[in-house]
Design a protein around this motif. Structure first.
Motif, PDB file in Angstrom:
ATOM      1  N   CYS A 264       0.653  -2.666   4.221  1.00  0.00           N
ATOM      2  CA  CYS A 264      -0.121  -3.877   3.928  1.00  0.00           C
ATOM      3  C   CYS A 264       0.244  -4.439   2.555  1.00  0.00           C
ATOM      4  O   CYS A 264       0.414  -3.688   1.587  1.00  0.00           O
TER       5      CYS A 264
ATOM      6  N   CYS B 112       0.150   3.996   4.969  1.00  0.00           N
ATOM      7  CA  CYS B 112       0.747   4.045   6.317  1.00  0.00           C
ATOM      8  C   CYS B 112       1.842   3.003   6.550  1.00  0.00           C
ATOM      9  O   CYS B 112       2.122   2.148   5.712  1.00  0.00           O
TER      10      CYS B 112
ATOM     11  N   CYS C  71       0.839  -1.211   0.000  1.00  0.00           N
ATOM     12  CA  CYS C  71       0.000   0.000   0.000  1.00  0.00           C
ATOM     13  C   CYS C  71       0.876   1.264   0.000  1.00  0.00           C
ATOM     14  O   CYS C  71       1.959   1.280   0.579  1.00  0.00           O
TER      15      CYS C  71
ATOM     16  N   CYS D 159      -7.530  -1.465   4.670  1.00  0.00           N
ATOM     17  CA  CYS D 159      -8.513  -0.445   5.043  1.00  0.00           C
ATOM     18  C   CYS D 159      -8.981   0.273   3.773  1.00  0.00           C
ATOM     19  O   CYS D 159      -8.465   0.041   2.674  1.00  0.00           O
TER      20      CYS D 159
HETATM   21 FE1  SF4 Z   1      -2.694   1.006   3.613  1.00  0.00          FE
HETATM   22 FE2  SF4 Z   1      -4.712   0.969   5.303  1.00  0.00          FE
HETATM   23 FE3  SF4 Z   1      -2.890  -0.974   5.332  1.00  0.00          FE
HETATM   24 FE4  SF4 Z   1      -2.227   1.437   6.186  1.00  0.00          FE
HETATM   25  S1  SF4 Z   1      -3.746   0.088   7.114  1.00  0.00           S
HETATM   26  S2  SF4 Z   1      -1.031   0.151   4.827  1.00  0.00           S
HETATM   27  S3  SF4 Z   1      -3.433   2.728   4.829  1.00  0.00           S
HETATM   28  S4  SF4 Z   1      -4.323  -0.531   3.693  1.00  0.00           S
END
Ligand code: SF4
Length: 701
Positions: A18, A14, A11, A46
């Motif tokens: 992920c 953050c 991702c 998310c």
């Molecule tokens: Fe991406 Fe959400 Fe996982 Fe953070 S928690 S890495 S924003 S998918």
């Protein structure tokens, strides 16, 4: 028809990073699918991660360089834009010296970009004035971790250890909103019979999961940790053998804690003595326990000491450097961890080396092929650098950051940025800061480029390119390569990320964050590799180092191998409420937006879920103001005024209001925040400042 194979990657947002699978779609862009085999998120994503492809669309992103002509940002060719930047930087350097040129990076940049940016500042520009927005994220935890353990890595253990411990104290973290897939580790902890204590002034969705929620007044969690340590000592719950064998500095720290009587701590924090006693019982009874901190204790003008106080609690009870026990920081930004290891921080060289260390300078200068004496010394921290813009820093190159929204005292910082002689911004979208630039360069984003990041566990990961970027867009590495050449440095800035990583490996070798044993090939085959991971010594292909998922099990990384207690004491926040500003403001995040919102505010689904700012306030405060749900209220601090609708809830203390900080304009929370800095980490006090709240006349239909 043959199906295009999915590209496993991570991702863009953050620090959980992920895992996800990307498949190109015929209409352009990619489709996101679960990647259940990746151990960190085990398939869960998310809303931000699921919708990240929306930012790849030409509808929202930049696809051409922009050059300001007659006051207007106008599409231009790459050569013209790069020439203009090189000219702007060179002219400033010639007229005012190298330190008149600043660089501001970001915690979302890959390791390769952060490394190349630090090298560009020191080798090409010769400036000391480089820092990045990660300073606003985790620098207090980094300073406290370095002081206590001799090494700062967000978590010194993998997330998979959390469900197996006996108790977790989660301090100032709202995982349910910031990184929802990580909440599963806490749910599993409870399913396994473990206990969860959440420390947060607000009853957040995370706090609702807790066995015990402690809601201290903002900015008093240092006192709270001291009160808990006092009770640990008073109740005979210290681990004396551990203290003797594995730590130093206990007597002074013990004396400091004993001065913080529970009743005194109750008066400071608002947390009752029975609650303090219950927290100590829950934390000390199991064999193993952990403390995890996030922005709450860290974003304070005493953030380093506050985190230090929580580390003291772990050390006094023998809960660090042992299996299933320890202290960890939940880093926020995508590459918040790696971004602080490889040289875009004001005082740092790659491998987490110090710019003031002669041996570190010699090693890195050797890799870079320059004279160690040519490397500048440490520069200003992020806020101090932004505050100096238009003063002795007259030109700025900014990469992957949006300080007009994310910096404290943001109206002042916006004015400083506007006063620059020259501003160049590399970004994916026209952020509020990019909109002020003389030149904007459109750069590739996560699915369009390859690079590495390091997640909050210290796990180095390979983000793979899944699609071809649009015509007109280039990588940040290409930008640095071209600018270096235009400024007279023809070699040393490759555009290929793996080539940069190979150099980074050599530059980090022997440093604290040693990546020398990590290769792209390994990263492609493994679920990431935890640093430190030195290259094996010897000629005959010795086995590769396995990486270090768990730190400190034998010894801490200090010179004598012992963890150091920090003898800290309570002190008030930098700006206490008074008659004029009687309420406390604390700031934070919502689940559907990310940081300054530059990307996520461009995603329809996320905007529908979180369309704008709000002011969360307690019914008692709302009643005093005569404000009803949804009424516009003004929040005023010594630095400015923000207006947003009231959201009335008993989830917040009556003496405190909360605003999320993702939006610009009149609802910009950072217009209000206090730039008082921590003396060690130079972290601003985002989490507590004095405000007054005024009801505005509601416009009712
Ligand atoms: Fe991406 Fe959400 Fe996982 Fe953070 S928690 S890495 S924003 S998918």
């Amino acid at each position: 028809m043959q199906q295009t194979p999915a590209t496993p990657t991570h991702c863009p947002y953050c620090a959980l990073q992920c895992g996800m699978n990307l498949t190109p779609v015929p209409e352009g862009g990619v489709a996101v699918a679960e990647r259940p085999d990746f151990p960190v998120n085990r398939g869960a994503l998310c809303g931000k991660g699921r919708t990240a492809p929306a930012v790849l669309s030409d509808r929202v992103r930049l696809t051409s360089p922009l050059v300001r002509k007659d006051g207007v940002l106008t599409p231009a060719g790459w050569d013209e834009a790069l020439d203009r930047i090189a000219e702007g930087l060179a002219r400033t350097r010639a007229d005012h010296g190298p330190d008149a040129v600043g660089i501001f990076g970001g915690g979302g940049l890959t390791n390769e970009k952060a490394y190349a940016l630090g090298k560009f500042a020191r080798v090409v520009l010769g400036t000391s004035q480089i820092d990045y927005n990660g300073r606003f994220c985790m620098s207090s935890a980094a300073a406290a971790g370095g002081r206590a353990f001799g090494l700062d890595r967000g978590l010194p253990f993998p997330l998979e250890d959390i469900p197996k411990t006996g108790c977790v104290i989660l301090v100032g973290s709202n995982l349910a909103e910031t990184m929802p897939p990580a909440l599963r580790y806490l749910t599993e902890l409870k399913e396994n019979g473990g206990r969860l204590i959440v420390v947060d002034p607000r009853r957040t969705r995370t706090a609702e999961q807790a066995d015990l929620h402690l809601a201290p007044r903002p900015g008093t969690d240092l006192a709270l940790a001291l009160g808990l340590l006092h009770l640990v000592v008073a109740e005979g719950r210290t681990d004396e053998a551990y203290i003797r064998e594995r730590t130093s500095g206990w007597e002074e720290t013990r004396a400091a804690a004993m001065a913080h009587w529970p009743e005194y701590v109750e008066r400071i924090t608002g947390v009752s003595v029975p609650e303090l006693r219950e927290a100590v019982r829950l934390f000390c009874e199991p064999e193993h326990a952990m403390v995890l901190t996030a922005r709450g204790p860290e974003q304070q003008a005493k953030g380093t000491d506050t985190v230090g106080a929580w580390i003291n609690l772990c050390l006094a009870t023998g809960r660090a450097g042992r299996p299933l026990s320890g202290y960890g920081c939940l880093t926020g930004q995508g590459n918040g961890q790696g971004g602080r290891e490889h040289g875009q921080k004001a005082d740092q060289l790659p491998g987490y080396r110090k710019l003031t260390d002669p041996e570190a300078r010699r090693h890195v200068a050797g890799v870079w092929g320059v004279d160690p004496d040519s490397l500048p010394g440490p520069g200003r921290s992020a806020y101090e650098l932004l505050d100096a813009l238009g003063g002795d820093v007259r030109a700025l190159l900014l990469m992957g950051s949006n300080p007009v929204v994310s910096a404290p005292r943001a109206a002042h910082i916006e004015e400083r940025i506007r006063s620059l002689d020259f501003l160049a911004v590399c970004d994916v979208v026209l952020s509020e800061t990019a909109a002020l630039a003389d030149v904007v360069l459109p750069v590739t984003q996560w699915a369009e480029e390859t690079g590495t990041t390091t997640n909050l566990e210290g796990r180095v990961l390979l983000r793979r390119r899944a699609i071809t970027p649009p015509e007109g867009v280039r990588t940040d590495l290409y930008v640095l390569h071209e600018l270096a050449a235009r400024l007279g440095v023809e070699k040393g800035f490759p555009t290929d990320a793996e080539e940069v990583f190979e150099e980074l490996r050599r530059a980090s070798a022997g440093g604290i964050a040693d990546y020398s044993g990590i290769t792209y090939r390994r990263l492609a085959e493994e679920d990431g590799v935890f640093w430190p991971c030195p290259a094996p010594a010897g000629r005959n292909t010795p086995p590769a180092h396995p990486g270090t998922p768990r730190l400190f099990l034998d010894r801490f990384a200090t010179e004598d191998g012992r963890a150091r207690f920090a003898p800290v004491s309570h002190r008030p926040i930098a700006e206490e409420p008074d008659d004029e500003y009687p309420v406390l403001l604390t700031t934070g995040r919502v689940v559907a937006q990310y940081q300054s919102g530059a990307q996520t505010r461009r995603v329809d689904e996320l905007n529908a879920a979180a369309p704008g700012p709000f002011v969360e306030l307690h019914p008692r405060l709302a009643e005093r103001l005569g404000a009803a749900e949804g009424d516009p209220v003004a929040v005023v601090s010594r630095r400015g005024r923000a207006v947003a609708p009231a959201r009335i809830t008993t989830a917040i203390r009556p003496d405190t209001v909360f605003m999320p900080f993702h939006w610009p304009g009149e609802g910009r929370a950072n217009t209000l925040t206090n730039p008082a800095l921590d003396p060690t980490s130079r972290m601003p006090e985002f989490k507590a400042c004095a405000v007054r709240v005024e009801r505005l006349e509601a416009v009712r239909g």
